[in-house]
Write a protein that holds these residues in place. Structure first.
Motif, PDB file in Angstrom:
ATOM      1  N   UNK A 177       0.828  -1.212   0.000  1.00 41.74           N
ATOM      2  CA  UNK A 177       0.000   0.000   0.000  1.00 41.74           C
ATOM      3  C   UNK A 177       0.860   1.260   0.000  1.00 41.74           C
ATOM      4  N   UNK A 178       1.905   1.249   0.803  1.00 42.53           N
ATOM      5  CA  UNK A 178       2.788   2.417   0.890  1.00 42.53           C
ATOM      6  C   UNK A 178       3.508   2.635  -0.438  1.00 42.53           C
ATOM      7  N   UNK A 179       4.015   1.560  -1.019  1.00 42.94           N
ATOM      8  CA  UNK A 179       4.813   1.675  -2.232  1.00 42.94           C
ATOM      9  C   UNK A 179       4.004   1.913  -3.500  1.00 42.94           C
ATOM     10  N   UNK A 180       2.817   1.327  -3.604  1.00 43.53           N
ATOM     11  CA  UNK A 180       2.055   1.444  -4.849  1.00 43.53           C
ATOM     12  C   UNK A 180       0.960   2.504  -4.816  1.00 43.53           C
ATOM     13  N   UNK A 181       0.397   2.753  -3.633  1.00 43.03           N
ATOM     14  CA  UNK A 181      -0.726   3.694  -3.561  1.00 43.03           C
ATOM     15  C   UNK A 181      -0.435   4.912  -2.696  1.00 43.03           C
ATOM     16  N   UNK A 182       0.829   5.055  -2.268  1.00 43.74           N
ATOM     17  CA  UNK A 182       1.231   6.218  -1.469  1.00 43.74           C
ATOM     18  C   UNK A 182       0.343   6.386  -0.229  1.00 43.74           C
ATOM     19  N   UNK A 183       0.140   5.293   0.488  1.00 41.82           N
ATOM     20  CA  UNK A 183      -0.718   5.318   1.676  1.00 41.82           C
ATOM     21  C   UNK A 183      -0.117   6.197   2.763  1.00 41.82           C
ATOM     22  N   UNK A 190       8.286   7.183   7.648  1.00 40.08           N
ATOM     23  CA  UNK A 190       7.308   8.056   6.995  1.00 40.08           C
ATOM     24  C   UNK A 190       5.975   8.170   7.702  1.00 40.08           C
ATOM     25  N   UNK A 191       5.803   7.457   8.803  1.00 42.60           N
ATOM     26  CA  UNK A 191       4.518   7.540   9.508  1.00 42.60           C
ATOM     27  C   UNK A 191       4.426   8.845  10.283  1.00 42.60           C
ATOM     28  N   UNK A 192       3.214   9.298  10.457  1.00 46.62           N
ATOM     29  CA  UNK A 192       2.954  10.518  11.229  1.00 46.62           C
ATOM     30  C   UNK A 192       2.379  10.130  12.577  1.00 46.62           C
ATOM     31  N   UNK A 193       2.916  10.750  13.622  1.00 46.93           N
ATOM     32  CA  UNK A 193       2.428  10.445  14.957  1.00 46.93           C
ATOM     33  C   UNK A 193       1.290  11.377  15.341  1.00 46.93           C
ATOM     34  N   UNK A 194       0.194  10.787  15.788  1.00 48.75           N
ATOM     35  CA  UNK A 194      -0.925  11.540  16.344  1.00 48.75           C
ATOM     36  C   UNK A 194      -1.377  10.760  17.572  1.00 48.75           C
ATOM     37  N   UNK A 195      -1.259  11.388  18.725  1.00 50.72           N
ATOM     38  CA  UNK A 195      -1.698  10.723  19.953  1.00 50.72           C
ATOM     39  C   UNK A 195      -3.193  10.463  19.874  1.00 50.72           C
ATOM     40  N   UNK A 248      -8.327  15.729   6.163  1.00 54.16           N
ATOM     41  CA  UNK A 248      -9.393  15.893   5.180  1.00 54.16           C
ATOM     42  C   UNK A 248      -8.833  15.979   3.764  1.00 54.16           C
ATOM     43  N   UNK A 249      -7.602  16.456   3.615  1.00 52.59           N
ATOM     44  CA  UNK A 249      -6.973  16.564   2.294  1.00 52.59           C
ATOM     45  C   UNK A 249      -6.694  15.190   1.682  1.00 52.59           C
ATOM     46  N   UNK A 250      -6.567  14.181   2.498  1.00 52.28           N
ATOM     47  CA  UNK A 250      -6.201  12.857   2.000  1.00 52.28           C
ATOM     48  C   UNK A 250      -7.349  11.852   2.119  1.00 52.28           C
ATOM     49  N   UNK A 251      -8.575  12.331   2.100  1.00 47.30           N
ATOM     50  CA  UNK A 251      -9.737  11.460   2.278  1.00 47.30           C
ATOM     51  C   UNK A 251      -9.821  10.353   1.226  1.00 47.30           C
ATOM     52  N   UNK A 252      -9.365  10.615   0.029  1.00 49.27           N
ATOM     53  CA  UNK A 252      -9.449   9.624  -1.041  1.00 49.27           C
ATOM     54  C   UNK A 252      -8.223   8.713  -1.098  1.00 49.27           C
ATOM     55  N   UNK A 253      -7.169   9.071  -0.390  1.00 46.52           N
ATOM     56  CA  UNK A 253      -5.948   8.273  -0.351  1.00 46.52           C
ATOM     57  C   UNK A 253      -6.088   7.150   0.672  1.00 46.52           C
ATOM     58  N   UNK A 254      -5.403   6.042   0.480  1.00 44.14           N
ATOM     59  CA  UNK A 254      -5.422   5.011   1.524  1.00 44.14           C
ATOM     60  C   UNK A 254      -4.763   5.525   2.804  1.00 44.14           C
ATOM     61  N   UNK A 255      -5.379   5.240   3.931  1.00 47.71           N
ATOM     62  CA  UNK A 255      -4.845   5.628   5.231  1.00 47.71           C
ATOM     63  C   UNK A 255      -4.700   4.358   6.061  1.00 47.71           C
ATOM     64  N   UNK A 256      -3.495   4.153   6.573  1.00 50.66           N
ATOM     65  CA  UNK A 256      -3.235   2.989   7.429  1.00 50.66           C
ATOM     66  C   UNK A 256      -2.973   3.490   8.842  1.00 50.66           C
TER      67      UNK A 256
END
Length: 147
Positions: free
Chosen positions: A52-58, A76-81, A93-101
């Protein structure tokens, strides 16, 4: 087969505790699988997350505690408590259509965050089954530090 069906009522009558336990477990398994089917997000393996990370820029969001994040996180992961996790955040909200893991230390906390993302309208939501522990068990690297 017909003999088994003929003797089934006799078995159920002679073993009521076993019968209740069997049907209780059967119901629990069916309810669990139905919940997994309709929850709106998918649990992925470390290999599937890498794809997912490599092909769909998750986007990988780590909801571990700050200390756990600094001990090791996926590149590359973002930390959010979890206490600050807001699916309505304008950056998310900007990445609503992108895969989110969504990732956490053991795979338990991320399920709650994933459910909130689905409820907020995200369509491609995933969790890493087993969390970063599964990532390490798959011999994949973690990055240490705040970023």
């Amino acid at each position: 087969m017909s003999e088994i069906l003929q003797r089934l009522p006799e078995f159920l009558g002679n073993h009521p505790i076993l019968s209740v336990a069997f049907f209780g477990l059967l119901f629990a398994v069916i309810a669990s699988e139905a919940g997994r089917l309709f929850r709106g997000y998918k649990e992925v393996t470390p290999a599937e997350l890498t794809k997912l990370i490599n092909t769909e820029n998750a986007l990988v969001v780590d909801v571990s505690s700050q200390a756990d994040f600094e001990k090791g996180h996926i590149t590359g992961s973002r930390h959010v408590a979890m206490s600050q996790f807001d699916p309505e955040n304008k950056e998310l909200a900007k990445v609503k259509e992108r895969p989110v893991a969504v990732v956490c230390r053991n795979g338990q906390t991320s399920a709650g965050a994933a459910a909130r993302l689905v409820k907020a309208g995200f369509t491609k939501v995933h969790t890493l089954g087993g969390g970063t522990g599964a990532w390490v068990a798959a011999d994949l690297p973690l990055v240490k530090g705040k970023k």
